[in-house]
Design a protein around this motif. Structure first.
Motif, short mmCIF file in Angstrom:
data_model
loop_
_atom_site.label_atom_id
_atom_site.label_comp_id
_atom_site.label_asym_id
_atom_site.label_seq_id
_atom_site.Cartn_x
_atom_site.Cartn_y
_atom_site.Cartn_z
N MET A 103 3.90 5.35 -5.98
CA MET A 103 3.72 5.27 -7.43
C MET A 103 2.75 6.33 -7.96
O MET A 103 2.80 6.67 -9.14
N LYS A 104 1.89 6.84 -7.08
CA LYS A 104 1.00 7.92 -7.50
C LYS A 104 1.78 9.20 -7.79
O LYS A 104 1.36 10.03 -8.59
N HIS A 105 2.92 9.35 -7.12
CA HIS A 105 3.66 10.62 -7.17
C HIS A 105 5.03 10.53 -7.81
O HIS A 105 5.56 11.52 -8.29
N ARG A 106 5.64 9.31 -7.78
CA ARG A 106 7.00 9.18 -8.27
C ARG A 106 7.10 7.98 -9.20
O ARG A 106 6.45 6.97 -8.99
N ALA A 134 11.10 7.80 1.24
CA ALA A 134 11.75 7.12 0.11
C ALA A 134 13.02 7.87 -0.26
O ALA A 134 13.00 8.77 -1.08
N ASN A 135 14.13 7.49 0.36
CA ASN A 135 15.39 8.17 0.07
C ASN A 135 16.07 7.54 -1.15
O ASN A 135 15.47 6.72 -1.85
N ALA A 136 17.32 7.89 -1.38
CA ALA A 136 18.01 7.43 -2.59
C ALA A 136 18.05 5.91 -2.71
O ALA A 136 17.83 5.36 -3.78
N SER A 137 18.34 5.22 -1.59
CA SER A 137 18.45 3.76 -1.66
C SER A 137 17.12 3.09 -1.97
O SER A 137 17.08 2.00 -2.52
N ILE A 178 -1.76 0.45 -8.38
CA ILE A 178 -2.40 1.49 -7.56
C ILE A 178 -3.88 1.15 -7.34
O ILE A 178 -4.40 1.30 -6.24
N GLU A 179 -4.55 0.68 -8.40
CA GLU A 179 -5.96 0.32 -8.27
C GLU A 179 -6.15 -0.81 -7.26
O GLU A 179 -7.11 -0.82 -6.49
N SER A 199 0.84 -1.20 0.00
CA SER A 199 0.00 0.00 0.00
C SER A 199 0.87 1.25 0.00
O SER A 199 0.55 2.26 -0.64
N TRP A 200 1.98 1.18 0.74
CA TRP A 200 2.93 2.31 0.76
C TRP A 200 3.56 2.50 -0.63
O TRP A 200 3.65 3.63 -1.14
N LEU A 201 3.96 1.40 -1.26
CA LEU A 201 4.55 1.50 -2.60
C LEU A 201 3.54 2.07 -3.60
O LEU A 201 3.90 2.84 -4.48
N ALA A 202 2.28 1.67 -3.45
CA ALA A 202 1.23 2.19 -4.35
C ALA A 202 1.10 3.71 -4.19
O ALA A 202 0.92 4.42 -5.18
N GLU A 203 1.20 4.20 -2.95
CA GLU A 203 1.11 5.65 -2.73
C GLU A 203 2.28 6.36 -3.40
O GLU A 203 2.11 7.41 -4.03
#
Length: 217
Positions: free
Chosen positions: A84-87, A121-124, A103-104, A78-82
């Motif tokens: 993906m909405k922005h980055r 979500a830093n560089a790594s 995302i859906e 769910s965090w990764l989906a969020e």
């Protein structure tokens, strides 16, 4: 939660947090980003390679009556989906198609929340994201990989109400030495990537339950 103390690292000595400002391409979109960790905020204040000292700003946030979304209480997908909405983790057509489906399926509607709390979500992180969308990382090791990144937890103040409850503590303003804390930032990132690669290359990564297989269920 009541009142909590948060920190914001910045190259700027004077900051006026304002509702509606910020970059849409940040982790959780527009908003003002802070952390409970003074040390991480210092690193974030000087993470740009411009060799200038930064500033640590101290704030009090009254969370009474605020709706807070904590991504730590949800699955890491769910965090990764969020994010993906922005980055964008990749620029291929395949990624654009699959990220919409992702995302859906796993995304959370965040528009009704005043504050979003979750990993930064830093560089790594982008090493993980790229490998994940290329089907090189099994979902079973995803959460462990992110913990190796030492990503740190951040708060994103989103709503007008939340901004009205955020107050800077003026005597908390501190200068941040570029050399000391930029080195710490880079050392953390290098160590994280090394540990991540070791886990990705290990037997624990079965590479069977991967990004594209999520849509076969």
């Amino acid at each position: 939660m009541g009142k909590i103390i948060l920190y914001h690292g910045s190259p700027n000595k004077v900051i006026v947090p304002q509702y509606g400002l910020g970059e849409e391409k940040h982790d959780y979109g527009k908003g003002f980003y802070l952390t409970e960790s003074k040390e991480l905020a210092k690193e974030w204040a000087v993470c740009r390679p411009d060799e200038t000292n930064g500033w640590l700003h101290k704030y009090e946030l009254d969370t009474t009556d605020l709706k807070l979304l904590d991504f730590q209480q949800y699955h890491v997908l769910s965090w990764l989906a969020e994010l993906m909405k922005h980055r964008d983790a990749a620029d291929s057509r395949r990624y654009k198609v699959l990220s919409r489906k992702f995302i859906e399926k796993y995304g959370i509607e965040t528009s009704g929340y005043d504050v979003i709390k979750g990993w930064r979500a830093n560089a790594s992180y982008f090493y993980i994201a790229r490998e994940f969308v290329r089907d090189n990382i099994d979902i079973e090791i995803l959460e462990e990989l992110l913990s190796l990144g030492g990503l740190g937890i951040q708060y994103c103040v989103k709503s007008e109400l939340a901004f009205s409850k955020l107050t800077e503590i003026r005597d908390g303003l501190t200068s941040v030495d570029y050399i000391e804390f930029n080195d710490k930032y880079n050392e953390r990132d290098v160590a994280a990537r090394r540990k991540m690669r070791q886990l990705v290359d290990s037997e624990a990564n079965k590479v069977t339950n991967v990004f594209s297989t999520l849509f076969e269920r």
